[in-house]
Write a protein that holds these residues in place. Structure first.
Motif, PDB file in Angstrom:
ATOM      1  N   ALA A   1      -1.096   5.503 -12.858  1.00  0.00           N
ATOM      2  CA  ALA A   1      -1.957   4.203 -12.898  1.00  0.00           C
ATOM      3  C   ALA A   1      -1.965   4.126 -14.531  1.00  0.00           C
ATOM      4  CB  ALA A   1      -3.150   4.068 -12.398  1.00  0.00           C
ATOM      5  N   PRO A   2      -1.880   2.746 -14.803  1.00  0.00           N
ATOM      6  CA  PRO A   2      -1.994   2.433 -16.256  1.00  0.00           C
ATOM      7  C   PRO A   2      -3.358   2.522 -16.820  1.00  0.00           C
ATOM      8  CG  PRO A   2      -1.941   0.385 -15.094  1.00  0.00           C
ATOM      9  CD  PRO A   2      -1.691   1.458 -14.025  1.00  0.00           C
ATOM     10  N   VAL A   3      -3.342   2.620 -18.271  1.00  0.00           N
ATOM     11  CA  VAL A   3      -4.696   2.584 -18.738  1.00  0.00           C
ATOM     12  C   VAL A   3      -5.166   1.075 -19.121  1.00  0.00           C
ATOM     13  CG1 VAL A   3      -5.991   3.490 -20.789  1.00  0.00           C
ATOM     14  CG2 VAL A   3      -4.390   4.791 -19.710  1.00  0.00           C
ATOM     15  N   LEU A   4      -6.060   0.824 -18.663  1.00  0.00           N
ATOM     16  CA  LEU A   4      -6.695  -0.644 -19.072  1.00  0.00           C
ATOM     17  C   LEU A   4      -7.666  -0.543 -19.861  1.00  0.00           C
ATOM     18  CD1 LEU A   4      -4.976  -1.162 -16.216  1.00  0.00           C
ATOM     19  CD2 LEU A   4      -6.670  -2.823 -15.937  1.00  0.00           C
ATOM     20  N   THR A   5      -7.390  -1.359 -20.971  1.00  0.00           N
ATOM     21  CA  THR A   5      -8.516  -1.592 -21.878  1.00  0.00           C
ATOM     22  C   THR A   5      -9.189  -2.984 -22.233  1.00  0.00           C
ATOM     23  OG1 THR A   5      -7.672   0.240 -23.306  1.00  0.00           O
ATOM     24  CG2 THR A   5      -9.424  -0.962 -24.286  1.00  0.00           C
TER      25      THR A   5
ATOM     26  N   LYS B   1       0.924  -1.270   0.081  1.00  0.00           N
ATOM     27  CA  LYS B   1       0.053   0.008   0.006  1.00  0.00           C
ATOM     28  C   LYS B   1       0.856   1.139   0.115  1.00  0.00           C
ATOM     29  CE  LYS B   1      -0.862  -0.167   5.112  1.00  0.00           C
ATOM     30  NZ  LYS B   1      -1.588  -0.801   5.908  1.00  0.00           N
ATOM     31  N   ARG B   2       2.183   1.350   0.383  1.00  0.00           N
ATOM     32  CA  ARG B   2       2.996   2.375   0.387  1.00  0.00           C
ATOM     33  C   ARG B   2       3.354   2.602  -1.196  1.00  0.00           C
ATOM     34  NH1 ARG B   2       8.627   1.586  -0.271  1.00  0.00           N
ATOM     35  NH2 ARG B   2       8.939  -0.623  -0.408  1.00  0.00           N
ATOM     36  N   PHE B   3       3.016   2.049  -1.902  1.00  0.00           N
ATOM     37  CA  PHE B   3       3.333   2.320  -3.605  1.00  0.00           C
ATOM     38  C   PHE B   3       2.363   3.061  -4.205  1.00  0.00           C
ATOM     39  CE2 PHE B   3       5.862  -1.619  -2.357  1.00  0.00           C
ATOM     40  CZ  PHE B   3       7.207  -1.034  -3.153  1.00  0.00           C
ATOM     41  N   GLY B   4       2.809   3.865  -4.886  1.00  0.00           N
ATOM     42  CA  GLY B   4       1.717   4.919  -5.518  1.00  0.00           C
ATOM     43  C   GLY B   4       1.077   4.382  -6.627  1.00  0.00           C
ATOM     44  N   SER B   5       1.168   3.200  -7.133  1.00  0.00           N
ATOM     45  CA  SER B   5       0.344   2.645  -8.134  1.00  0.00           C
ATOM     46  C   SER B   5       0.495   1.112  -7.972  1.00  0.00           C
ATOM     47  CB  SER B   5       0.836   3.178  -9.523  1.00  0.00           C
ATOM     48  OG  SER B   5       0.207   2.361 -10.556  1.00  0.00           O
ATOM     49  N   VAL B   6      -0.722   0.641  -7.628  1.00  0.00           N
ATOM     50  CA  VAL B   6      -0.480  -0.770  -7.657  1.00  0.00           C
ATOM     51  C   VAL B   6      -1.798  -1.379  -8.492  1.00  0.00           C
ATOM     52  CG1 VAL B   6      -0.583  -2.944  -6.016  1.00  0.00           C
ATOM     53  CG2 VAL B   6       0.277  -0.776  -5.073  1.00  0.00           C
TER      54      VAL B   6
ATOM     55  N   ILE C   1     -14.576  -7.601 -13.009  1.00  0.00           N
ATOM     56  CA  ILE C   1     -15.254  -6.753 -11.818  1.00  0.00           C
ATOM     57  C   ILE C   1     -14.016  -5.869 -11.456  1.00  0.00           C
ATOM     58  CG2 ILE C   1     -15.991  -6.845  -9.476  1.00  0.00           C
ATOM     59  CD1 ILE C   1     -17.596  -9.125 -10.120  1.00  0.00           C
ATOM     60  N   GLN C   2     -14.374  -4.564 -11.074  1.00  0.00           N
ATOM     61  CA  GLN C   2     -13.360  -3.571 -10.785  1.00  0.00           C
ATOM     62  C   GLN C   2     -13.353  -3.229  -9.273  1.00  0.00           C
ATOM     63  OE1 GLN C   2     -13.151  -1.620 -14.357  1.00  0.00           O
ATOM     64  NE2 GLN C   2     -11.503  -2.815 -15.204  1.00  0.00           N
ATOM     65  N   LYS C   3     -12.364  -2.914  -8.801  1.00  0.00           N
ATOM     66  CA  LYS C   3     -12.393  -2.034  -7.491  1.00  0.00           C
ATOM     67  C   LYS C   3     -11.013  -1.244  -7.322  1.00  0.00           C
ATOM     68  CE  LYS C   3     -12.443  -3.185  -2.680  1.00  0.00           C
ATOM     69  NZ  LYS C   3     -11.916  -3.672  -1.533  1.00  0.00           N
ATOM     70  N   VAL C   4     -11.333  -0.201  -6.635  1.00  0.00           N
ATOM     71  CA  VAL C   4     -10.253   0.890  -6.384  1.00  0.00           C
ATOM     72  C   VAL C   4     -10.183   0.864  -4.542  1.00  0.00           C
ATOM     73  CG1 VAL C   4      -9.271   3.193  -6.419  1.00  0.00           C
ATOM     74  CG2 VAL C   4     -10.657   2.083  -8.295  1.00  0.00           C
ATOM     75  N   GLU C   5      -9.020   0.632  -4.207  1.00  0.00           N
ATOM     76  CA  GLU C   5      -8.978   0.938  -2.626  1.00  0.00           C
ATOM     77  C   GLU C   5      -7.545   1.718  -2.480  1.00  0.00           C
ATOM     78  OE1 GLU C   5      -9.861  -2.870  -0.646  1.00  0.00           O
ATOM     79  OE2 GLU C   5      -8.020  -2.370   0.438  1.00  0.00           O
ATOM     80  N   GLY C   6      -7.767   2.881  -2.250  1.00  0.00           N
ATOM     81  CA  GLY C   6      -6.686   3.901  -2.103  1.00  0.00           C
ATOM     82  C   GLY C   6      -5.730   3.819  -3.583  1.00  0.00           C
ATOM     83  N   ASN C   7      -4.447   3.508  -3.354  1.00  0.00           N
ATOM     84  CA  ASN C   7      -3.567   3.417  -4.658  1.00  0.00           C
ATOM     85  C   ASN C   7      -3.793   2.036  -5.398  1.00  0.00           C
ATOM     86  OD1 ASN C   7      -2.796   6.080  -4.191  1.00  0.00           O
ATOM     87  ND2 ASN C   7      -1.070   5.362  -2.945  1.00  0.00           N
ATOM     88  N   VAL C   8      -4.639   1.317  -4.742  1.00  0.00           N
ATOM     89  CA  VAL C   8      -4.437  -0.222  -5.425  1.00  0.00           C
ATOM     90  C   VAL C   8      -6.128  -0.284  -6.043  1.00  0.00           C
ATOM     91  CG1 VAL C   8      -4.442  -2.550  -4.825  1.00  0.00           C
ATOM     92  CG2 VAL C   8      -3.493  -1.060  -3.333  1.00  0.00           C
TER      93      VAL C   8
END
Lengths: 323, 133
Positions: free
Chosen positions: A313-317, A242-247, A258-265
């Motif tokens: 964060a990357p772009v996901l398609t 979780k200390r990383f800026g983009s996970v 199914i997608q979910k966002v939790e902080g930087n993750v």
């Protein structure tokens, strides 16, 4: 464009990275376009400093999942054909991915001939492929020996590993072993202490600005415990990340997005290349979902992941297999 | 379902019947021959089948006598496995229509689960085949 050492950026793999940069029509003073899965997106105006960062972190790869070669029921009598269609889709992408990841259930029954078929089809993309097993790949009588002998070379423990490409740190976690019996919420997957200790050490020395991609087969958050769709000790793994800026956490197993966002993750489950499964709780059991044959391709897909700047964060398609 | 899945041990049922008609003294004398016929009946039906469907074992709880063979048949559209909780026995992956069988020689309680879908659990109670002592 900033000078780079292609080999170094690729972590020693034999990928020609120049092809990846075709998406960057104008880096340095203007707009960076990411042409990903046929959908162009503007990623914003950038200055020269940011452009240098973009070059550092620029990489595109494709996730495929749950090919289930050997499956033969009406939900998809020929998963080899649909895997072939997924590979054809990848080959036709205007921005060619540097490599592929397969997030498990390559085979349906852990049989060599099923893996042979899968490997043969996937080879058509002419890309390096990073595999992790699904529970269907470790379902032989010796509990995964066959998979590990074939795909597990140079991995740790029961198949976990990490690698770096273009400044992105990839971590392949294995959560398809050591299931403990139990009712409902207790019947989740586990990573286990041995792997978690390895993970803690693996990321310990890294800068928090390193983009992280986690590959796993089962979801790394509890989506639906009644169907075992979760990983019991995923929280401990995420505490190290979780200390990383983009996970970015990519998994398979549930044959739907199914997608979910939790902080930087951010968590992203993937479509299968074989057959869909029902939405959580929408059926008595999570078995293969049979849809009209004409609609099957709408439920199957591949996912493109495009990093343009190492600190974002990357772009996901996600693209379906509809022709 | 096979007759071997009766939850009440045969000996107990006979005891109830004889007790009810008040011929307690007869019980001890008659048991060996009744027991013998019971063994014959058991031998004819020493197999129990457990169906796997919709991500569940049916029936989930089965009671048998020692020497009975249990057959698990996967009638589901998904692959399943049968594994004893402490890995005392384990099937390979069972595709649709595949079966796994095991003969239980030793009395005891055996808990098992599907090692792919661990929330699928079942229990086999194996009673001694002997009728007395």
């Amino acid at each position: 464009m900033a000078d780079r050492d292609d080999t170094r950026l690729l972590g020693g793999t034999n990928i020609n990275r120049r092809g990846l940069l075709k998406c960057m029509t104008w880096a340095g003073t203007g707009v960076v376009w990411s042409l990903s899965g046929g959908v162009p997106r503007t990623l914003g105006l950038i200055g020269s400093a940011a452009a240098a960062q973009a070059a550092q972190g620029d990489v595109t790869f494709v996730q495929i999942s749950d090919s289930h070669i050997g499956f033969h029921l009406p939900a998809n009598p020929n998963p080899t054909t649909t895997l072939g269609e997924a590979i054809a889709k990848i080959k036709a992408m205007p921005t060619q991915p540097a490599f592929l990841v397969h997030t498990g259930d390559i085979s349906h029954l852990s049989k060599e001939e099923q893996w042979d078929t899968a490997d043969q089809v996937v080879k058509g993309a002419n890309k390096q492929v990073f595999f992790i097993p699904g529970e269907h790949d470790v379902a032989d009588a010796s509990n995964g020996k066959a998979y590990l002998a074939r795909y597990g070379k140079n991995t740790q423990g029961r198949g976990w590993y990490s690698f770096d490409i273009a400044g992105v740190h990839f971590i392949a976690l294995i959560n398809v072993f050591n299931f403990q019996p139990g009712f409902k919420s207790a019947g989740l997957a586990t990573l286990g202490d041995h792997q978690l200790e390895w993970l803690e050490k693996d990321v310990a020395g890294r800068s928090a600005s390193t983009p992280i991609v986690v590959l796993a087969h089962l979801p790394m958050w509890t989506i639906y415990p009644q169907w075992g769709w979760g990983t019991e000790d995923a929280g401990r793994a995420l505490s190290y990340l979780k200390r990383f800026g983009s996970v970015t956490v990519l998994n398979g197993h549930i044959h739907q997005i199914i997608q979910k966002v939790e902080g930087n993750v951010t968590f992203h489950t993937a479509a299968s290349t074989a057959y869909p499964q029902p939405a959580p709780g929408s059926a008595p059991a999570p078995g293969p979902m049979t849809v009209p044959a004409a609609d099957l391709h709408k439920y199957l897909g591949v996912r493109t992941v495009n990093y343009v700047a190492s600190k974002s964060a990357p772009v996901l398609t996600d693209s379906t297999l509809v022709a | 379902m096979s007759a071997t899945a009766n939850p009440i041990p045969r000996r107990v049922r006979f005891g109830l019947i004889f007790g009810a008609i008040g011929v307690t003294a007869l019980l001890a004398a008659e048991l060996p021959s009744l027991g013998a016929s019971g063994v014959v009946a058991d031998a004819a039906a020493r197999a129990a089948t457990i169906k796997i469907d919709n991500f569940a074992f049916a029936p989930a709880d089965v009671t048998i006598t020692a020497g009975t063979t249990v057959i698990w048949k996967n009638e589901d559209g998904e692959v399943h496995r049968v594994q004893e909780d402490h890995n005392g026995f384990s099937s390979a992956a069972l595709d649709t229509d595949d079966s796994f069988s095991r003969t239980f020689a030793t009395p005891g309680v055996y808990h098992y689960f599907c090692s792919i879908h661990p929330y699928m659990v079942g229990k086999i109670v194996v009673n001694p085949a002997a009728k007395s002592n």
